[in-house]
Design a protein around this motif. Structure first.
Motif, mmCIF file in Angstrom:
data_model
loop_
_atom_site.group_PDB
_atom_site.id
_atom_site.type_symbol
_atom_site.label_atom_id
_atom_site.label_comp_id
_atom_site.label_asym_id
_atom_site.label_seq_id
_atom_site.Cartn_x
_atom_site.Cartn_y
_atom_site.Cartn_z
ATOM 1 N N VAL A 1 0.736 -1.173 -0.077
ATOM 2 C CA VAL A 1 0.103 0.085 0.144
ATOM 3 C C VAL A 1 0.895 1.244 -0.034
ATOM 4 O O VAL A 1 1.874 1.239 0.911
ATOM 5 N N LEU A 2 0.608 2.180 -1.007
ATOM 6 C CA LEU A 2 1.560 3.479 -0.886
ATOM 7 C C LEU A 2 0.539 4.561 -0.541
ATOM 8 O O LEU A 2 -0.777 4.689 -1.018
ATOM 9 N N ILE A 3 1.238 5.139 0.565
ATOM 10 C CA ILE A 3 0.606 6.567 0.974
ATOM 11 C C ILE A 3 1.199 7.568 1.234
ATOM 12 O O ILE A 3 2.632 7.460 1.085
ATOM 13 N N SER A 4 0.909 8.928 1.430
ATOM 14 C CA SER A 4 2.050 9.873 1.684
ATOM 15 C C SER A 4 1.119 10.997 2.049
ATOM 16 O O SER A 4 -0.085 11.175 2.075
ATOM 17 N N ASP A 5 1.631 12.329 2.356
ATOM 18 C CA ASP A 5 1.412 13.510 2.734
ATOM 19 C C ASP A 5 0.001 13.446 3.822
ATOM 20 O O ASP A 5 -1.184 13.705 3.373
ATOM 21 N N LEU A 6 0.103 12.641 4.906
ATOM 22 C CA LEU A 6 -0.754 12.807 5.966
ATOM 23 C C LEU A 6 -1.046 14.227 6.640
ATOM 24 O O LEU A 6 -2.180 14.316 6.887
ATOM 25 N N HIS A 7 0.173 14.800 6.833
ATOM 26 C CA HIS A 7 -0.033 16.067 7.499
ATOM 27 C C HIS A 7 -0.832 16.060 9.003
ATOM 28 O O HIS A 7 -1.617 16.907 9.124
ATOM 29 N N VAL A 8 -0.260 14.936 9.695
ATOM 30 C CA VAL A 8 -0.857 14.950 10.964
ATOM 31 C C VAL A 8 -0.475 16.171 11.841
ATOM 32 O O VAL A 8 0.592 16.976 11.571
ATOM 33 N N SER B 1 -2.218 19.275 11.383
ATOM 34 C CA SER B 1 -2.912 20.155 10.412
ATOM 35 C C SER B 1 -4.286 20.078 10.945
ATOM 36 O O SER B 1 -5.008 19.058 11.311
ATOM 37 N N THR B 2 -4.899 21.270 10.773
ATOM 38 C CA THR B 2 -6.581 21.007 10.915
ATOM 39 C C THR B 2 -7.182 20.489 10.005
ATOM 40 O O THR B 2 -8.316 20.073 10.197
ATOM 41 N N LYS B 3 -6.469 20.282 8.754
ATOM 42 C CA LYS B 3 -7.301 19.912 7.564
ATOM 43 C C LYS B 3 -6.630 18.338 7.684
ATOM 44 O O LYS B 3 -7.161 17.565 6.515
ATOM 45 N N PHE B 4 -5.877 17.547 8.600
ATOM 46 C CA PHE B 4 -5.939 16.103 8.448
ATOM 47 C C PHE B 4 -7.058 15.642 8.723
ATOM 48 O O PHE B 4 -7.745 15.740 9.690
ATOM 49 N N LEU B 5 -7.405 14.454 7.836
ATOM 50 C CA LEU B 5 -8.469 13.740 7.839
ATOM 51 C C LEU B 5 -8.586 12.609 8.888
ATOM 52 O O LEU B 5 -8.415 11.297 8.306
ATOM 53 N N ASP B 6 -8.598 12.780 10.163
ATOM 54 C CA ASP B 6 -8.494 12.018 10.953
ATOM 55 C C ASP B 6 -9.458 10.417 10.858
ATOM 56 O O ASP B 6 -9.290 9.416 11.009
ATOM 57 N N ASP B 7 -10.675 10.890 10.460
ATOM 58 C CA ASP B 7 -11.847 9.857 10.446
ATOM 59 C C ASP B 7 -11.171 8.966 9.274
ATOM 60 O O ASP B 7 -11.704 8.034 9.179
ATOM 61 N N VAL B 8 -10.790 9.576 8.184
ATOM 62 C CA VAL B 8 -10.921 8.825 6.633
ATOM 63 C C VAL B 8 -9.553 7.983 6.958
ATOM 64 O O VAL B 8 -9.538 6.823 6.787
ATOM 65 N N PHE B 9 -8.497 8.308 7.754
ATOM 66 C CA PHE B 9 -7.221 7.690 8.180
ATOM 67 C C PHE B 9 -7.585 6.588 8.767
ATOM 68 O O PHE B 9 -7.187 5.405 8.745
ATOM 69 N N LEU B 10 -8.598 6.614 10.042
ATOM 70 C CA LEU B 10 -9.037 5.685 10.951
ATOM 71 C C LEU B 10 -9.623 4.471 9.953
ATOM 72 O O LEU B 10 -9.489 3.334 9.991
ATOM 73 N N ARG B 11 -10.577 4.806 8.960
ATOM 74 C CA ARG B 11 -11.229 4.071 8.061
ATOM 75 C C ARG B 11 -10.207 3.140 7.466
ATOM 76 O O ARG B 11 -10.220 1.860 7.161
ATOM 77 N N PHE B 12 -9.136 3.953 6.981
ATOM 78 C CA PHE B 12 -8.039 3.214 6.289
ATOM 79 C C PHE B 12 -7.277 1.972 7.255
ATOM 80 O O PHE B 12 -7.249 0.840 6.569
ATOM 81 N N GLY C 1 -1.450 10.623 -3.568
ATOM 82 C CA GLY C 1 -2.488 11.324 -2.998
ATOM 83 C C GLY C 1 -2.363 11.890 -1.632
ATOM 84 O O GLY C 1 -1.084 12.156 -1.066
ATOM 85 N N THR C 2 -3.086 12.069 -0.697
ATOM 86 C CA THR C 2 -3.044 12.693 0.532
ATOM 87 C C THR C 2 -4.199 12.188 1.516
ATOM 88 O O THR C 2 -5.272 11.498 1.336
ATOM 89 N N PHE C 3 -4.000 12.725 3.020
ATOM 90 C CA PHE C 3 -5.183 12.274 3.921
ATOM 91 C C PHE C 3 -5.456 13.831 4.403
ATOM 92 O O PHE C 3 -6.054 13.925 5.538
ATOM 93 N N GLN C 4 -5.101 14.875 3.615
ATOM 94 C CA GLN C 4 -5.334 16.043 4.123
ATOM 95 C C GLN C 4 -6.547 16.881 3.108
ATOM 96 O O GLN C 4 -6.304 16.781 1.871
ATOM 97 N N MET D 1 -8.429 2.141 -3.516
ATOM 98 C CA MET D 1 -8.979 2.128 -2.422
ATOM 99 C C MET D 1 -9.762 3.421 -1.930
ATOM 100 O O MET D 1 -8.740 4.251 -2.053
ATOM 101 N N GLU D 2 -10.720 3.662 -1.688
ATOM 102 C CA GLU D 2 -11.348 4.929 -1.268
ATOM 103 C C GLU D 2 -11.869 5.055 0.068
ATOM 104 O O GLU D 2 -12.715 3.946 0.221
ATOM 105 N N PHE D 3 -11.456 5.840 0.934
ATOM 106 C CA PHE D 3 -12.004 5.775 2.341
ATOM 107 C C PHE D 3 -12.775 7.272 2.552
ATOM 108 O O PHE D 3 -12.929 7.457 4.050
ATOM 109 N N ILE D 4 -13.323 7.741 1.665
ATOM 110 C CA ILE D 4 -13.851 9.167 1.918
ATOM 111 C C ILE D 4 -15.303 8.991 1.782
ATOM 112 O O ILE D 4 -15.666 8.630 0.627
#
Ligand code: D5M
Ligand code: FE
Ligand code: ZN
Length: 492
Positions: A233-240, A242-253, A455-458, A489-492
């Motif tokens: 699995v390749l991911i990047s750009d979480l930006h933990v 940041s107010t824009k870090f999508l915590d719920d989306v990352f938890l679904r992942f 992509g990103t989680f922000q 895979m989409e978690f949003i």
């Protein structure tokens, strides 16, 4: 029944007998049938030891009724296979930066680039007869070819493209004539400081170009696949942080990785995940851009990294995690970047399934070659080459792949450290070329190479809004290393 028969029978069923209970048990087991009854009761009780108390309960008919149904988690497929990771430490700058930024460092840096990529070009059939610029200038008035570094490129008043090309023997001006539309179009992809080959002929101190060559990828090159059914699995750009870090989306992942999310085929895919490559921008950092404070929920970079470690701890322990830095992480900004400093992430270094590496990263995962680069040079490539855009970063990545260089432009937005060797050359071709940074999921396949932006989680930041960059958070590439097929895979 004798003692040995009883002991053997119970041990075969993984049930031990407490020594104090053996005598009584022997009395109760006068037949095979009696023994099976006691075995069943013991198993139903959920215990693995026969004690005197248990025998008393059995005699009095008070044995516990089974009330707990033990939930057995299905074993993940990836759990069946040992990790097979080879990280190329010779291609990792961590603990090996020797540059002091002096003129010799620059000379060595560009010479190394010329030597490696010049050789790649010289191996191309059309360029086998290429020669040094000075030799061609003096002795080859007819058709010839040269290989060198692009010092500059500009369009003349009359619409010709003028390139200054340099090799160890000298410098040459090369001209692409305005009437040659096709060649002019190819030349739009030429950027400064890259190594190219030109075919043409000399006339009046000018090399008139009739063909342009990038180092490129050979057709039908051999590819490596994993012998086992494992997935990366390749991911990047979480930006933990940041107010824009999508915590719920990352938890679904993470829930998906734990096989607690998705339909049955998605769960089956999750069960094969053996590797996660994180291509940088783990945290948002502090003081990375003006007014960043307003967009931070965690204002201490140490706390941003500890927060991320909490997420990592939820990932099943048979999954190996490789972490590389990006421009928001705690390491030097100049590329190649050493691994994120221990001072910020000691617990990551102490965790045996986490592998901290520099940017770029060259590795083999179950035999499949992967190059990961954070992707900062994409900003330069997108602005330098017409037709490139933030919506299709894989196209810009492909241009870099053909240049066989991850970050060729010196003096652009990417600060490059002139090490004595150039760590950003794509010398050996990977099966997977992975980048992030532009926060947009995209991929293409080119000559057996998967070119993927993770992509990103922000969600969109105020800066990105200003420049109309529309990120695609929560979409991630999953690669079956046995088939080299990619699933989004989409978690949003
Ligand atoms: O960069 C995410 C994307 O947004 C990347 O394409 C650069 C662009 N970006 C973000 N902030 C800036 C600033 N301040 N100047 C120029 N370009 C920017 P990331 O590395 O995640 O911040
Ligand atoms: Fe980023
Ligand atoms: Zn970035």
């Amino acid at each position: 029944m004798n003692k040995t028969e009883i002991l053997c029978k119970f041990l075969d069923c993984d049930i031990n007998i407490h020594p104090s209970a053996l005598g009584e048990l022997r009395q109760l087991c006068s037949s095979e049938l009696d023994m099976n009854k006691i075995l069943d009761i013991t198993k139903r009780n959920g215990t693995s030891v026969i004690t005197q108390e248990l025998l008393d309960e059995i005699k009095n008919g008070k044995e516990k009724k089974p009330v707990i149904i033990i939930k057995r988690r299905k074993k993940a497929i990836a759990e069946e296979y040992d990790a097979d990771i080879k990280i190329s430490r010779s291609k990792d700058i961590t603990s090996k930066s020797f540059t002091s930024g002096n003129i010799n460092n620059f000379v060595n840096f560009f010479n190394h680039r010329y030597e490696v990529l010049g050789k790649v070009l010289k191996n191309r059939q059309s360029l086998t007869g290429s020669n040094l610029i000075e030799i061609v200038k003096n002795h080859f008035p007819s058709e010839s070819s040269i290989i060198g570094i692009v010092n500059s490129k500009k369009e003349t008043k009359r619409g010709h493209i003028l390139i200054e090309l340099e090799d160890p023997s000298g410098i040459s001006n090369a001209l692409i004539l305005n009437k040659n539309e096709d060649l002019k179009k190819i030349s739009t992809e030429i950027v400064t400081d890259e190594i190219i080959g030109l075919k043409g002929k000399y006339g009046k101190d000018l090399f008139i170009v009739n063909e342009i060559f990038f180092p490129d990828v050979p057709i039908n090159r051999e590819v490596r696949k994993s012998p086992d059914p494992v997935v990366a699995v390749l991911i990047s750009d979480l930006h933990v942080g940041s107010t824009k870090f999508l915590d719920d989306v990352f938890l679904r992942f993470i829930k998906w990785l734990r096989m607690e999310e998705g339909n049955s085929s998605q769960r089956e895919l999750a069960s094969k995940v053996k590797y996660i490559v994180i291509g940088g921008d783990i945290v948002d950092g502090v003081g990375i851009y003006p007014e960043q404070k307003e967009e931070l929920v965690i204002r201490d970079i140490h706390k941003q990294y500890s927060k991320f470690y909490e997420y990592l701890s939820m990932i099943p322990d048979y999954i190996e995690i490789i972490i590389m830095p990006g421009n928001h992480d705690a390491t030097r900004q100049a590329e190649p970047q050493p691994a994120i400093s221990k001072d910020f992430v000691q617990e990551y270094y102490d965790d045996p399934r986490i592998h901290m590496t520099g940017n770029p990263l060259t590795a083999e995962l179950h035999g499949v070659r992967v190059v990961s680069y954070h992707g900062r040079s994409l900003d330069d490539i997108i602005s330098a080459i017409p037709g490139m855009s933030y919506t299709k970063p894989a196209k810009a990545m492909l241009s870099l792949l053909k240049k066989r260089h991850l970050s060729p432009i010196y003096g652009g937005r990417v600060p490059l450290a002139p090490e004595n060797t150039d760590y950003l050359i794509l010398e050996e071709l990977p099966e997977i070329l992975h980048m992030g940074h532009v926060h947009t999921f995209d991929y293409i396949t080119y000559r057996n190479t998967l070119v993927i932006n993770s992509g990103t989680f922000q969600s969109q930041t105020s800066f990105q809004k200003k420049v109309n960059l529309q990120p695609t958070p929560g979409k991630i590439p999953v690669i079956d290393l046995q088939t080299l097929k990619i699933v989004k895979m989409e978690f949003i």
